[in-house]
Design an enzyme around this catalytic site. Structure first.
Site, PDB file in Angstrom:
ATOM      1  N   ILE A  66     -13.303  10.731  12.056  1.00 46.78           N
ATOM      2  CA  ILE A  66     -14.674  11.198  12.807  1.00 46.78           C
ATOM      3  C   ILE A  66     -15.198   9.982  13.719  1.00 46.78           C
ATOM      4  O   ILE A  66     -14.907   8.778  13.425  1.00 46.78           O
ATOM      5  CB  ILE A  66     -15.840  11.261  11.449  1.00 46.78           C
ATOM      6  CG1 ILE A  66     -17.010  11.660  11.815  1.00 46.78           C
ATOM      7  CG2 ILE A  66     -15.631   9.942  10.492  1.00 46.78           C
ATOM      8  CD1 ILE A  66     -18.211  11.812  10.870  1.00 46.78           C
ATOM      9  N   CYS A  67     -15.961  10.281  14.480  1.00 44.16           N
ATOM     10  CA  CYS A  67     -16.466   9.497  15.419  1.00 44.16           C
ATOM     11  C   CYS A  67     -15.556   8.566  16.309  1.00 44.16           C
ATOM     12  O   CYS A  67     -14.868   9.269  17.358  1.00 44.16           O
ATOM     13  CB  CYS A  67     -17.327   8.194  14.903  1.00 44.16           C
ATOM     14  SG  CYS A  67     -18.475   7.202  15.580  1.00 44.16           S
ATOM     15  N   ALA A  68     -15.481   7.328  16.364  1.00 40.77           N
ATOM     16  CA  ALA A  68     -14.578   6.755  17.261  1.00 40.77           C
ATOM     17  C   ALA A  68     -13.269   6.905  16.427  1.00 40.77           C
ATOM     18  O   ALA A  68     -11.961   6.512  17.210  1.00 40.77           O
ATOM     19  CB  ALA A  68     -14.774   5.309  17.318  1.00 40.77           C
ATOM     20  N   SER A 105     -14.358  14.954  13.806  1.00 36.17           N
ATOM     21  CA  SER A 105     -15.899  15.376  13.859  1.00 36.17           C
ATOM     22  C   SER A 105     -16.731  14.096  14.976  1.00 36.17           C
ATOM     23  O   SER A 105     -16.076  13.153  15.041  1.00 36.17           O
ATOM     24  CB  SER A 105     -16.520  15.153  12.487  1.00 36.17           C
ATOM     25  OG  SER A 105     -17.967  15.526  12.561  1.00 36.17           O
ATOM     26  N   PHE A 112     -16.726  10.726  18.812  1.00 40.28           N
ATOM     27  CA  PHE A 112     -18.108  10.254  19.361  1.00 40.28           C
ATOM     28  C   PHE A 112     -18.133  10.327  21.115  1.00 40.28           C
ATOM     29  O   PHE A 112     -17.081  10.368  21.640  1.00 40.28           O
ATOM     30  CB  PHE A 112     -18.195   8.892  18.955  1.00 40.28           C
ATOM     31  CG  PHE A 112     -19.900   8.301  19.438  1.00 40.28           C
ATOM     32  CD1 PHE A 112     -20.871   8.510  18.526  1.00 40.28           C
ATOM     33  CD2 PHE A 112     -19.899   7.387  20.341  1.00 40.28           C
ATOM     34  CE1 PHE A 112     -21.956   8.095  18.896  1.00 40.28           C
ATOM     35  CE2 PHE A 112     -20.993   6.886  20.795  1.00 40.28           C
ATOM     36  CZ  PHE A 112     -21.964   7.222  19.959  1.00 40.28           C
TER      37      PHE A 112
END
Length: 178
Positions: free
Chosen positions: A100-102, A145, A121
């Site tokens: 998720i994200c980075a 995500s 992200f």
């Protein structure tokens, strides 16, 4: 019983790690918090989390390995060659990896995003695969995500993917998935 590892490195994004851990445990999954290099890991906002155990270079028999984002947590995960090898092995065995994200930068380093759709992200630049703007993207054994705000969407999707009832949990947790 479903077995999940959530790997934390210093600088991890707290909500992206702990919201899924909470949801997995509510789902009845055997969820382990793994500290990358130490038993107490500090998040990007100064929250310290005691891991269930420290990473030994192997993550055998997990149905899912989860990588939270955050900086420099994601780069710390990305730069651990032992973890990269574990992720490659996990996917080679047909088991799930989620970021998720980075943290999709870790999957990129492992060569796991080539030819796949993913999300991350918005400011993270990944030069392979097909970047989508969806909250959660599932492409084979790879789940990604966007970030902190999609942490529960991410967790519920993973619960569903592993045979649990993510929608039921969302309802009991008074969360409306739209």
């Amino acid at each position: 019983m479903v077995k999940v590892a959530v790997v934390l490195a210093n600088g991890f994004e707290e909500i992206e790690a702990l919201a899924p851990v909470d949801v997995f445990r509510r789902a009845g999954f055997d969820c382990h918090i793994i500290g990358l290099n130490q038993p107490v890991v500090e998040g990007s906002h100064g929250i310290r989390v005691e891991a269930d155990r420290v990473f030994t270079g192997e993550l055998p028999d997990f149905d899912l390995i989860v990588l939270p984002g955050g900086m420099p947590g994601s780069t710390n995960l990305r730069d651990d060659v032992r973890l990269i090898s574990c992720l490659q092995n996990q996917v080679a065995q047909g088991r799930f990896v989620a970021a998720i994200c980075a943290a999709p930068i870790v999957l990129e380093r492992a060569g796991l995003l080539e030819g796949r759709s993913f999300t991350c992200f918005p400011a993270v630049e990944i030069g392979v695969g097909n970047h989508l703007a969806d909250k959660v993207v599932v492409d084979g054994p790879i789940v990604t995500s966007q970030g902190a705000g999609t942490s529960l969407d991410f967790a519920y999707a993973l619960v569903d993917l592993l045979g649990g009832d993510g929608a039921g949990l969302a309802k009991t947790m008074v969360y409306s998935i739209t």
